[in-house]
Design a protein around this motif. Sequence first.
Motif, PDB file in Angstrom:
ATOM      1  N   ALA A  47       4.292  12.764 -25.462  1.00 35.77           N
ATOM      2  CA  ALA A  47       4.120  13.049 -24.028  1.00 35.77           C
ATOM      3  C   ALA A  47       5.262  13.936 -23.528  1.00 35.77           C
ATOM      4  CB  ALA A  47       4.078  11.745 -23.242  1.00 35.77           C
ATOM      5  N   ALA A  48       4.924  14.933 -22.756  1.00 36.99           N
ATOM      6  CA  ALA A  48       5.944  15.851 -22.235  1.00 36.99           C
ATOM      7  C   ALA A  48       6.577  15.288 -20.973  1.00 36.99           C
ATOM      8  CB  ALA A  48       5.320  17.214 -21.942  1.00 36.99           C
ATOM      9  N   ASP A  49       5.808  14.534 -20.202  1.00 33.91           N
ATOM     10  CA  ASP A  49       6.293  14.030 -18.911  1.00 33.91           C
ATOM     11  C   ASP A  49       6.696  12.566 -19.023  1.00 33.91           C
ATOM     12  OD1 ASP A  49       5.714  16.468 -17.708  1.00 33.91           O
ATOM     13  OD2 ASP A  49       3.587  15.893 -17.501  1.00 33.91           O
ATOM     14  N   PRO A  50       7.498  12.093 -18.035  1.00 37.14           N
ATOM     15  CA  PRO A  50       7.857  10.674 -18.035  1.00 37.14           C
ATOM     16  C   PRO A  50       6.605   9.802 -18.092  1.00 37.14           C
ATOM     17  CG  PRO A  50       9.105  11.853 -16.356  1.00 37.14           C
ATOM     18  CD  PRO A  50       8.095  12.825 -16.898  1.00 37.14           C
ATOM     19  N   VAL A  51       6.705   8.671 -18.778  1.00 39.89           N
ATOM     20  CA  VAL A  51       5.583   7.715 -18.788  1.00 39.89           C
ATOM     21  C   VAL A  51       6.077   6.400 -18.200  1.00 39.89           C
ATOM     22  CG1 VAL A  51       4.498   8.779 -20.810  1.00 39.89           C
ATOM     23  CG2 VAL A  51       6.032   6.837 -21.121  1.00 39.89           C
ATOM     24  N   PRO A  52       5.200   5.658 -17.526  1.00 39.96           N
ATOM     25  CA  PRO A  52       5.642   4.387 -16.950  1.00 39.96           C
ATOM     26  C   PRO A  52       5.904   3.328 -18.024  1.00 39.96           C
ATOM     27  CG  PRO A  52       3.329   4.834 -16.406  1.00 39.96           C
ATOM     28  CD  PRO A  52       3.814   5.987 -17.207  1.00 39.96           C
ATOM     29  N   TRP A  53       6.855   2.476 -17.783  1.00 39.23           N
ATOM     30  CA  TRP A  53       7.093   1.336 -18.682  1.00 39.23           C
ATOM     31  C   TRP A  53       7.111   0.058 -17.866  1.00 39.23           C
ATOM     32  CZ3 TRP A  53      11.315  -1.456 -17.200  1.00 39.23           C
ATOM     33  CH2 TRP A  53      12.382  -0.797 -16.552  1.00 39.23           C
ATOM     34  N   GLN A  54       6.817  -1.049 -18.543  1.00 33.35           N
ATOM     35  CA  GLN A  54       6.846  -2.365 -17.893  1.00 33.35           C
ATOM     36  C   GLN A  54       7.585  -3.340 -18.804  1.00 33.35           C
ATOM     37  OE1 GLN A  54       3.502  -1.168 -18.744  1.00 33.35           O
ATOM     38  NE2 GLN A  54       3.580   0.143 -16.929  1.00 33.35           N
ATOM     39  N   LEU A  55       8.405  -4.161 -18.182  1.00 31.68           N
ATOM     40  CA  LEU A  55       9.087  -5.235 -18.907  1.00 31.68           C
ATOM     41  C   LEU A  55       8.420  -6.548 -18.516  1.00 31.68           C
ATOM     42  CD1 LEU A  55      11.579  -6.152 -20.664  1.00 31.68           C
ATOM     43  CD2 LEU A  55      12.806  -6.440 -18.489  1.00 31.68           C
ATOM     44  N   HIS A  56       7.931  -7.276 -19.525  1.00 33.91           N
ATOM     45  CA  HIS A  56       7.283  -8.567 -19.264  1.00 33.91           C
ATOM     46  C   HIS A  56       8.111  -9.686 -19.873  1.00 33.91           C
ATOM     47  CE1 HIS A  56       3.719  -5.855 -18.936  1.00 33.91           C
ATOM     48  NE2 HIS A  56       3.473  -6.655 -17.906  1.00 33.91           N
ATOM     49  N   ASP A  57       8.095 -10.844 -19.230  1.00 32.58           N
ATOM     50  CA  ASP A  57       8.754 -12.000 -19.835  1.00 32.58           C
ATOM     51  C   ASP A  57       7.783 -12.686 -20.799  1.00 32.58           C
ATOM     52  OD1 ASP A  57       7.040 -13.569 -18.349  1.00 32.58           O
ATOM     53  OD2 ASP A  57       8.554 -14.202 -16.892  1.00 32.58           O
ATOM     54  N   ALA A  58       8.248 -13.792 -21.399  1.00 31.97           N
ATOM     55  CA  ALA A  58       7.448 -14.437 -22.446  1.00 31.97           C
ATOM     56  C   ALA A  58       6.108 -14.935 -21.913  1.00 31.97           C
ATOM     57  CB  ALA A  58       8.233 -15.594 -23.050  1.00 31.97           C
ATOM     58  N   ALA A  59       6.047 -15.231 -20.616  1.00 27.88           N
ATOM     59  CA  ALA A  59       4.798 -15.716 -20.023  1.00 27.88           C
ATOM     60  C   ALA A  59       3.873 -14.567 -19.636  1.00 27.88           C
ATOM     61  CB  ALA A  59       5.112 -16.573 -18.793  1.00 27.88           C
ATOM     62  N   GLY A  60       4.328 -13.334 -19.858  1.00 27.72           N
ATOM     63  CA  GLY A  60       3.500 -12.179 -19.518  1.00 27.72           C
ATOM     64  C   GLY A  60       3.686 -11.690 -18.103  1.00 27.72           C
ATOM     65  N   THR A  61       4.652 -12.248 -17.396  1.00 22.62           N
ATOM     66  CA  THR A  61       4.895 -11.829 -16.010  1.00 22.62           C
ATOM     67  C   THR A  61       5.706 -10.538 -15.993  1.00 22.62           C
ATOM     68  OG1 THR A  61       5.015 -14.165 -15.478  1.00 22.62           O
ATOM     69  CG2 THR A  61       5.826 -12.625 -13.793  1.00 22.62           C
ATOM     70  N   LEU A  62       5.274  -9.612 -15.156  1.00 25.22           N
ATOM     71  CA  LEU A  62       6.003  -8.347 -15.012  1.00 25.22           C
ATOM     72  C   LEU A  62       7.331  -8.618 -14.317  1.00 25.22           C
ATOM     73  CD1 LEU A  62       5.829  -5.188 -15.239  1.00 25.22           C
ATOM     74  CD2 LEU A  62       5.008  -5.241 -12.870  1.00 25.22           C
ATOM     75  N   VAL A  63       8.445  -8.242 -14.953  1.00 26.10           N
ATOM     76  CA  VAL A  63       9.747  -8.501 -14.324  1.00 26.10           C
ATOM     77  C   VAL A  63      10.500  -7.228 -13.968  1.00 26.10           C
ATOM     78  CG1 VAL A  63      10.042 -10.812 -15.297  1.00 26.10           C
ATOM     79  CG2 VAL A  63      10.872  -8.840 -16.573  1.00 26.10           C
ATOM     80  N   ALA A  64      10.102  -6.105 -14.535  1.00 27.67           N
ATOM     81  CA  ALA A  64      10.737  -4.836 -14.151  1.00 27.67           C
ATOM     82  C   ALA A  64       9.834  -3.701 -14.610  1.00 27.67           C
ATOM     83  CB  ALA A  64      12.111  -4.692 -14.801  1.00 27.67           C
ATOM     84  N   GLU A  65       9.949  -2.564 -13.954  1.00 31.35           N
ATOM     85  CA  GLU A  65       9.172  -1.393 -14.375  1.00 31.35           C
ATOM     86  C   GLU A  65       9.881  -0.121 -13.967  1.00 31.35           C
ATOM     87  OE1 GLU A  65       5.303  -1.341 -12.527  1.00 31.35           O
ATOM     88  OE2 GLU A  65       6.086  -2.448 -10.806  1.00 31.35           O
ATOM     89  N   GLY A  66       9.459   0.969 -14.542  1.00 30.23           N
ATOM     90  CA  GLY A  66      10.083   2.257 -14.235  1.00 30.23           C
ATOM     91  C   GLY A  66       9.422   3.350 -15.040  1.00 30.23           C
ATOM     92  N   ASP A  67      10.105   4.490 -15.111  1.00 28.74           N
ATOM     93  CA  ASP A  67       9.580   5.626 -15.874  1.00 28.74           C
ATOM     94  C   ASP A  67      10.571   6.029 -16.956  1.00 28.74           C
ATOM     95  OD1 ASP A  67       7.191   5.965 -14.475  1.00 28.74           O
ATOM     96  OD2 ASP A  67       8.248   7.013 -12.854  1.00 28.74           O
TER      97      ASP A  67
END
Length: 861
Positions: free
Chosen positions: A212-232
């Motif tokens: 990918a040439a452009d930034p892509v979104p990322w997500q950080l999940h905890d062990a329970a699958g809950t989204l705890v942080a995100e960014g590019d």
Amino acid sequence: MPRTALRRRRLGVAVLTALAIGAAGAAPAAQAQDEEPTDLITNGDFASGTTGWWTTANLTGAVADGEWCVDVPGGTANAWDAIVGQDGLPLVTGESYELRFTARATADVSVRALVQRPVDPWPTAVEEFPVLSSEAQDFSYAFTANADWTDAQLAFQIGRHAEPWQFCISEVQLLTGAEPPVYEPDTGPRVRVNQVGYLPDGPKRATLVTDAADPVPWQLHDAAGTLVAEGDSQPHGEESTSGESVHVIDFSDASATGEGFTLTADGETSYPFAIGGNPYGDLAVDAMSFYYPMRSGIAIDDAIAPGYGREAGHVDTAPNQGDGAVTCPANACDYALDVTGGWYDAGDHGKYVVNGGISVAQLMSVYERALNAPTGDTGRLGDGSLRIPEHGDGVPDVLDEARWEVEFLLAMQVPASEELAGMAHHKIHDEKWTGLPLMPADDPQPRYLQPPSTAATLNLAAAAAQAARLFEPYDADFAAECLEAAETAWQAALAHPDLYAPDTSPDGGGPYGDSDVSDEFYWAAAELFLTTGTKSYEDYLLASKVHEADSFGPGAFYWGGVAGLAKLDLALVPNALPGRDEIVTQVVAGADGYLDLQAASPWGLSYGSSGTFDWGSNSAVLNELVVVATAFDLTGEAKYRDGVLTGLDYILGRNALGNSYVTGYGSHDSHNMHSRWFANQLDPNLPNPPAGTLAGGPNSVTGTWDPVAQRWLTGCAPQRCYIDDIGSWSTNELTINWNAPLAQIATFAAEQAGTAAATPSCEVQYLINGQWPGGFNAQIVVTNTGDEPLQDLSLKWALPTGQSIVNSWSVALTRDGHTVTATDIAGGQELKPGRTFTFGFIGAKDARTAVAPASVTCSAA
Ligand code: 9MR
């Protein structure tokens, strides 16, 4: 049995075989489509009995139904003590071949299958270790010839087993026109993380492999699958060490803690990792406990190192010839030395003074750093902290382990009555290289002392001098013995400054050649100066060309280049060297250089920007981090601590192969390191290397490659020139010198977990108010710089070498080992915010200038 039936019956097994090959890191060969393959083997279906084949004299057998079964005697030492083979096979350089056969055995055994030239030094085109069982299995191995041979040999080497067994072989083919083998390592998810974990207040970065040439979104999940942080992500583009296009994901701001986090980006989810806890505490213990099962000359107790118990190696019990009275080859010396003990160097049974010296020095520095660094913690290194037998002796375990090697180094010294008295023999090893696997106690080879060298002598001097100051409070006699050996070695090296160990070695051992020993002289002088304060060592240091030279290039230091190591100790261990600040400046500048390289690398890697990954590159990565860690200890600047943690991410999985290079750590770890006794890949009855073992790592220097690397790694990008195969000694060996910086960095990282919260707001001034021959007067002023009163305040420091406490005032001082603890401060009352309290002591000292300790730590209730 008709051939077709045979094939059909084994179809299921063939699938298993393909999987087994895939697991070894490569795809099975397929036949090239445009040419008819030729089978080079004569009578591979045994239709004409054993025509074309030969065996060693100890084998008898018979052919029935297209299968040849031979009875193999028990009790031989080497794989090649029993062979079934065929000679005269033509190989053409650059051509690819497929070796196929079907085999079974009356016992679960591994054998060695190879195509080689049957002439010393026995170059191989392919070497494999199929594990046989009672059910017939099909095996298939592709390889490309890298030489023209008219006389290659196919050999099944089936010796080495204790009990008699039967080997049965059928359908042997060596086919031309095969597809070249392709290395397709399992690199796991394209989101590459530290598979062990990150510190909550530390840097947290990952690398995403993507076009990918452009930034892509990322997500950080905890062990329970809950989204705890995100960014590019931050695109980086093509990266040369990996040959891949990558982005950086920075999730340093994530504040959640726990186990089992995952990072998702570009449709890929990383291996799980922890945030917080103490992800590196066990790693530090394991990296140091690695040394016990590497010990020679002592039985390894399975109760202490579960799974690793074994007989003592190279004591004077047959078939070992023993290290109790070892002499020189061809009677080159007229004495024999008892060199029992020490650590085996690596996957071999050799013991090499140069490498032993640097390894034990770095292990001792784990302890010495803990004494001197502001965040150092000797508490985690105490008696009972490691899996070793010497518990309850009151000595920190890492020093106990170090002593095992130091005593071996001392034993390698030439006796006083001899011409080269005080020099150290370069090494002791077998007369011939042995095969794998081979337990230390089963090695039948004669062993010899190789000639003394200046480098070995100076490494002994340096390590023994360091041991002298560290053992002084625990065993003064041993400390004195170490110092005497170190000073004798130093004098001997001055008298014989150019006995260079050659770059080539007799058979049976590695060379460790070195023809520039200016750095070894500098290191030995530095350690002797730190231990004794003697002016002649100071003069030597100041006059050395090494003193002002930049010592912090790629890899920082290694067994053949030890100037950087000397400078780290001069910078961190208290001493009164004139112009010492210059050395501190050099260390910090070196660390800055590594941080700059690290910042430019999307893998957080300071090493390898030149495009070369040397033999043992992981130790080069870690040794650079040792410099960065020392800069943190000297300056307290967080960027150095963060640099160390970022660098460790690479070792633990944030890399081009998605591989943790430490056994037992991470979801995808190295565990088939080259070793004669942790040889599970060759013999299921043997263990893998112990948890906490570091693999050598990528080696892009093709001229140094072993046959496995030659077979699989051709054309690799530098960071990918690695294979977790026991045969790949040039990329995947384990060694005592590589685990030492892992121990240093893991201990440093473990100490960084949660230190911030524990430190009370206090400031200490430690002044040497006056000194006279034999004594000094120290005054310590402690200030409460915070807003809360400090209750039960106590201070701790390591007393610099050569000093002791005579009497004190306004305080209670106790001493345990090197550590002084000051209690009863402010008369046991609380110290109010903004207030200071002064106490002091009279000390005794040797001839050197009294200096303050490197750091003083406060604690309060
Ligand atoms: O670590 C050594 C590396 O720097 C050299 O390039 C290599 C070739 O000489 O040898 C390495 O040391 C090996 C030694 O010679 C024998 N024991 C195993 C060591 C690690 O591979």
